[in-house]
Design a protein around this motif. Sequence first.
Motif, PDB file in Angstrom:
ATOM      1  N   GLU A 119       0.070 -13.714   9.956  1.00 58.40           N
ATOM      2  CA  GLU A 119      -0.928 -13.605   8.886  1.00 58.40           C
ATOM      3  C   GLU A 119      -0.748 -14.678   7.817  1.00 58.40           C
ATOM      4  O   GLU A 119      -1.722 -15.116   7.201  1.00 58.40           O
ATOM      5  CB  GLU A 119      -0.865 -12.222   8.228  1.00 58.40           C
ATOM      6  CG  GLU A 119      -1.526 -11.107   9.011  1.00 58.40           C
ATOM      7  CD  GLU A 119      -0.600 -10.491  10.039  1.00 58.40           C
ATOM      8  OE1 GLU A 119      -1.004  -9.520  10.690  1.00 58.40           O
ATOM      9  OE2 GLU A 119       0.550 -10.977  10.187  1.00 58.40           O
ATOM     10  N   THR A 120       0.482 -15.116   7.593  1.00 59.04           N
ATOM     11  CA  THR A 120       0.748 -16.061   6.499  1.00 59.04           C
ATOM     12  C   THR A 120       0.947 -17.493   6.970  1.00 59.04           C
ATOM     13  O   THR A 120       1.120 -18.394   6.146  1.00 59.04           O
ATOM     14  CB  THR A 120       2.006 -15.625   5.721  1.00 59.04           C
ATOM     15  OG1 THR A 120       3.141 -15.608   6.598  1.00 59.04           O
ATOM     16  CG2 THR A 120       1.801 -14.241   5.134  1.00 59.04           C
ATOM     17  N   ASN A 121       0.929 -17.736   8.257  1.00 57.13           N
ATOM     18  CA  ASN A 121       1.142 -19.084   8.788  1.00 57.13           C
ATOM     19  C   ASN A 121      -0.187 -19.836   8.841  1.00 57.13           C
ATOM     20  O   ASN A 121      -1.192 -19.299   9.307  1.00 57.13           O
ATOM     21  CB  ASN A 121       1.758 -18.978  10.195  1.00 57.13           C
ATOM     22  CG  ASN A 121       2.286 -20.302  10.698  1.00 57.13           C
ATOM     23  OD1 ASN A 121       1.530 -21.250  10.876  1.00 57.13           O
ATOM     24  ND2 ASN A 121       3.582 -20.361  10.948  1.00 57.13           N
ATOM     25  N   LEU A 122      -0.200 -21.078   8.361  1.00 59.23           N
ATOM     26  CA  LEU A 122      -1.447 -21.846   8.359  1.00 59.23           C
ATOM     27  C   LEU A 122      -1.992 -22.067   9.766  1.00 59.23           C
ATOM     28  O   LEU A 122      -3.190 -22.277   9.944  1.00 59.23           O
ATOM     29  CB  LEU A 122      -1.235 -23.196   7.672  1.00 59.23           C
ATOM     30  CG  LEU A 122      -1.126 -23.173   6.138  1.00 59.23           C
ATOM     31  CD1 LEU A 122      -0.875 -24.576   5.612  1.00 59.23           C
ATOM     32  CD2 LEU A 122      -2.367 -22.582   5.509  1.00 59.23           C
ATOM     33  N   ASP A 123      -1.125 -22.038  10.773  1.00 55.04           N
ATOM     34  CA  ASP A 123      -1.578 -22.177  12.152  1.00 55.04           C
ATOM     35  C   ASP A 123      -1.988 -20.840  12.759  1.00 55.04           C
ATOM     36  O   ASP A 123      -2.345 -20.784  13.939  1.00 55.04           O
ATOM     37  CB  ASP A 123      -0.478 -22.808  13.020  1.00 55.04           C
ATOM     38  CG  ASP A 123      -0.346 -24.300  12.766  1.00 55.04           C
ATOM     39  OD1 ASP A 123      -1.321 -24.898  12.278  1.00 55.04           O
ATOM     40  OD2 ASP A 123       0.724 -24.863  13.046  1.00 55.04           O
ATOM     41  N   GLY A 124      -1.923 -19.781  11.981  1.00 56.16           N
ATOM     42  CA  GLY A 124      -2.283 -18.459  12.462  1.00 56.16           C
ATOM     43  C   GLY A 124      -3.639 -18.027  11.949  1.00 56.16           C
ATOM     44  O   GLY A 124      -4.670 -18.605  12.286  1.00 56.16           O
ATOM     45  N   TRP A 125      -3.640 -17.022  11.079  1.00 52.13           N
ATOM     46  CA  TRP A 125      -4.910 -16.480  10.594  1.00 52.13           C
ATOM     47  C   TRP A 125      -5.753 -17.515   9.868  1.00 52.13           C
ATOM     48  O   TRP A 125      -6.968 -17.559  10.040  1.00 52.13           O
ATOM     49  CB  TRP A 125      -4.627 -15.284   9.672  1.00 52.13           C
ATOM     50  CG  TRP A 125      -4.428 -13.995  10.392  1.00 52.13           C
ATOM     51  CD1 TRP A 125      -3.388 -13.667  11.218  1.00 52.13           C
ATOM     52  CD2 TRP A 125      -5.284 -12.852  10.359  1.00 52.13           C
ATOM     53  NE1 TRP A 125      -3.544 -12.398  11.693  1.00 52.13           N
ATOM     54  CE2 TRP A 125      -4.703 -11.866  11.181  1.00 52.13           C
ATOM     55  CE3 TRP A 125      -6.471 -12.568   9.703  1.00 52.13           C
ATOM     56  CZ2 TRP A 125      -5.277 -10.621  11.362  1.00 52.13           C
ATOM     57  CZ3 TRP A 125      -7.050 -11.308   9.882  1.00 52.13           C
ATOM     58  CH2 TRP A 125      -6.463 -10.354  10.714  1.00 52.13           C
ATOM     59  N   PHE A 126      -5.118 -18.352   9.049  1.00 54.20           N
ATOM     60  CA  PHE A 126      -5.892 -19.314   8.267  1.00 54.20           C
ATOM     61  C   PHE A 126      -6.690 -20.236   9.174  1.00 54.20           C
ATOM     62  O   PHE A 126      -7.887 -20.458   8.970  1.00 54.20           O
ATOM     63  CB  PHE A 126      -4.973 -20.141   7.371  1.00 54.20           C
ATOM     64  CG  PHE A 126      -5.703 -21.217   6.612  1.00 54.20           C
ATOM     65  CD1 PHE A 126      -6.447 -20.900   5.487  1.00 54.20           C
ATOM     66  CD2 PHE A 126      -5.676 -22.535   7.035  1.00 54.20           C
ATOM     67  CE1 PHE A 126      -7.144 -21.882   4.798  1.00 54.20           C
ATOM     68  CE2 PHE A 126      -6.362 -23.521   6.351  1.00 54.20           C
ATOM     69  CZ  PHE A 126      -7.101 -23.194   5.231  1.00 54.20           C
ATOM     70  N   LYS A 127      -6.044 -20.787  10.177  1.00 50.18           N
ATOM     71  CA  LYS A 127      -6.726 -21.738  11.065  1.00 50.18           C
ATOM     72  C   LYS A 127      -7.768 -21.053  11.923  1.00 50.18           C
ATOM     73  O   LYS A 127      -8.860 -21.590  12.150  1.00 50.18           O
ATOM     74  CB  LYS A 127      -5.710 -22.441  11.954  1.00 50.18           C
ATOM     75  CG  LYS A 127      -6.343 -23.405  12.952  1.00 50.18           C
ATOM     76  CD  LYS A 127      -5.309 -24.001  13.898  1.00 50.18           C
ATOM     77  CE  LYS A 127      -4.398 -24.947  13.187  1.00 50.18           C
ATOM     78  NZ  LYS A 127      -3.463 -25.646  14.098  1.00 50.18           N
ATOM     79  N   TRP A 128      -7.484 -19.856  12.397  1.00 49.41           N
ATOM     80  CA  TRP A 128      -8.312 -19.243  13.429  1.00 49.41           C
ATOM     81  C   TRP A 128      -9.291 -18.201  12.935  1.00 49.41           C
ATOM     82  O   TRP A 128     -10.369 -18.051  13.511  1.00 49.41           O
ATOM     83  CB  TRP A 128      -7.412 -18.651  14.513  1.00 49.41           C
ATOM     84  CG  TRP A 128      -6.780 -19.727  15.315  1.00 49.41           C
ATOM     85  CD1 TRP A 128      -5.529 -20.263  15.160  1.00 49.41           C
ATOM     86  CD2 TRP A 128      -7.394 -20.460  16.373  1.00 49.41           C
ATOM     87  NE1 TRP A 128      -5.334 -21.278  16.063  1.00 49.41           N
ATOM     88  CE2 TRP A 128      -6.462 -21.416  16.823  1.00 49.41           C
ATOM     89  CE3 TRP A 128      -8.638 -20.392  16.993  1.00 49.41           C
ATOM     90  CZ2 TRP A 128      -6.742 -22.301  17.862  1.00 49.41           C
ATOM     91  CZ3 TRP A 128      -8.921 -21.268  18.039  1.00 49.41           C
ATOM     92  CH2 TRP A 128      -7.972 -22.208  18.455  1.00 49.41           C
ATOM     93  N   MET A 129      -8.953 -17.433  11.895  1.00 52.03           N
ATOM     94  CA  MET A 129      -9.809 -16.299  11.526  1.00 52.03           C
ATOM     95  C   MET A 129     -10.377 -16.348  10.114  1.00 52.03           C
ATOM     96  O   MET A 129     -11.442 -15.816   9.873  1.00 52.03           O
ATOM     97  CB  MET A 129      -9.041 -14.993  11.700  1.00 52.03           C
ATOM     98  CG  MET A 129      -8.748 -14.649  13.134  1.00 52.03           C
ATOM     99  SD  MET A 129      -8.319 -12.914  13.263  1.00 52.03           S
ATOM    100  CE  MET A 129      -7.344 -12.916  14.741  1.00 52.03           C
ATOM    101  N   THR A 130      -9.643 -16.956   9.189  1.00 56.58           N
ATOM    102  CA  THR A 130     -10.088 -16.912   7.792  1.00 56.58           C
ATOM    103  C   THR A 130     -10.568 -18.283   7.337  1.00 56.58           C
ATOM    104  O   THR A 130     -11.740 -18.566   7.347  1.00 56.58           O
ATOM    105  CB  THR A 130      -8.960 -16.384   6.888  1.00 56.58           C
ATOM    106  OG1 THR A 130      -7.808 -17.227   7.000  1.00 56.58           O
ATOM    107  CG2 THR A 130      -8.583 -14.966   7.265  1.00 56.58           C
ATOM    108  N   GLY A 131      -9.665 -19.155   6.903  1.00 57.37           N
ATOM    109  CA  GLY A 131     -10.037 -20.516   6.537  1.00 57.37           C
ATOM    110  C   GLY A 131     -11.018 -20.577   5.394  1.00 57.37           C
ATOM    111  O   GLY A 131     -10.754 -20.132   4.279  1.00 57.37           O
TER     112      GLY A 131
END
Length: 525
Positions: free
Chosen positions: A310-322
């Motif tokens: 959830e907190t990794n930029l290559d995780g949720w940020f890149k794929w679901m939130t951004g």
Amino acid sequence: MKTLIKKTKILAILLMVFLSLGACKTKPTKTVTCETATIVDLPEVTIVSVTQETGMAPHCKIAGIIGTDIKFELLLPHDWNGKFVMGGGGGYVGSVINTALAYGVLQKGYATVGTDTGHEGHPLSGSWALNNPEAIVNFGHLGVHRTTVTAKAIIEAYYEQEIDYSYFFGCSRGGGQALMEAQRYPDDFDGIVSGAPAYDWVNGIGAGMVHNQRYMYPNPNEIGDPLISRDDLQLVFDTYMAMCDKLDGVEDGVLLDPRACPFDIESLLCEGEENGKCLSQEKVTALKAIYEGPKGENGQIFPGFPIGLETNLDGWFKWMTGGVNHLEDADEFQAGVTSEIEAPVVPNAQFGFGVDMLKYFVYHDENWDYVDYDLNQLEYDARVIAKTMNATDPDLSEFRSNGGKLLMYTGWGDMAITPLGTIAYYEDVIKNDPTAEKDVKLFMMPGVGHCFGGDGPFWVNWVDEIDNWVSGSNTPDQIAVYYLDETMQPTGTNKLCPYPQVAIYDGTGDPKDISSYSCGELRIE
């Protein structure tokens, strides 16, 4: 904060790591150069160029076109080891991509090829598929197969001897290509590696990703900021880590198997106003929907996502939130997959893939959006395209009867292709034929994101692993996986075990030493 190392740089460093770990080049079987060989003429194949190259290792580079649209680049090392490996693509491909090169295959003497699968475009855009059935078929399966057949013919004529072993390596879209090869073209390869496979384009990419984005961006025209902020995700991560990090005996910020954690997102629901320690009903509902996955009137459409990254930029940020207001923090969505074509403006990768799948592949309508869309109608509407795009057949008997081996892997923190979907396909294969576990193995990687990276140890030379298995030198009953620091240098080792086993810590040894682990069932303390 920006990611510390761009993916193209990571690939170069990974190659140095690979060489520094003591991998030796297979003894060459024959030395051939562009000047001493004849390039065979093949029907419907146009050779565009033949050039002498020195990068990575001295080799002959053959660029060509199959039919009218399928471009390929075949690299033929001067010191050939007698083997062939094809590298898969990523996303919607759109340029010649060969992700096997990240594993030092050319330096080790492999002949290797990549393809654009028959179209040009940015790998995050599916707009090329609009009213273009031939391009869809090439992308779905035919482009990889025709490239494989063509490459094999050129290789054997070039070196004047047969190929000893043929392999395919791919992750993400390449992982889906890998499964498609095993299912539809079982004679193409002796060994196949399928990482984080995008294998169900209708339910997984289409329904699953659109489902997630409807919660994150209820209005598809307002994509500046997501419903769920990074602070919200930090709260979620901190809460379940405090509850479950020690379950596997090692407090390291990584869950061995997220399914073992009894965390319930509804426990963070605010009784009053949001205060940084709880979440609104709207946010809890959205997160719960993503964790549970899309459901229809006939039940579960596709598995949801487990807790993780959830907190990794290559995780949720890149794929679901951004969010397009935060694109300065974004990076390439998959290592080794780059494009000179300008990227589409999307808030995150799932938005790009999921919306374009339905817009251009299923409905062929540039104006389609997900507002008021009923996912229950997708299965019927996509019944034709599914036959071309989906690699969901669990019957691998023909591939296995040819001696084929399939090695699958995925990260437990993969927020692109849900790891629960990969597990579901593997379990379908075993359910279809329990003896398949001898030839098909799945390795789950704790804390690892999409294809590589994340919070856990992620570096494995998967090409070495499949070669060792097929050649008979080593069965992958367990695999060494490396921790890497920010400069991509190894800082320790751990163990991967074939699913459903996990690496059990002995409780006393160095947590970053493979000897401190054994394969077994997860014990909940």
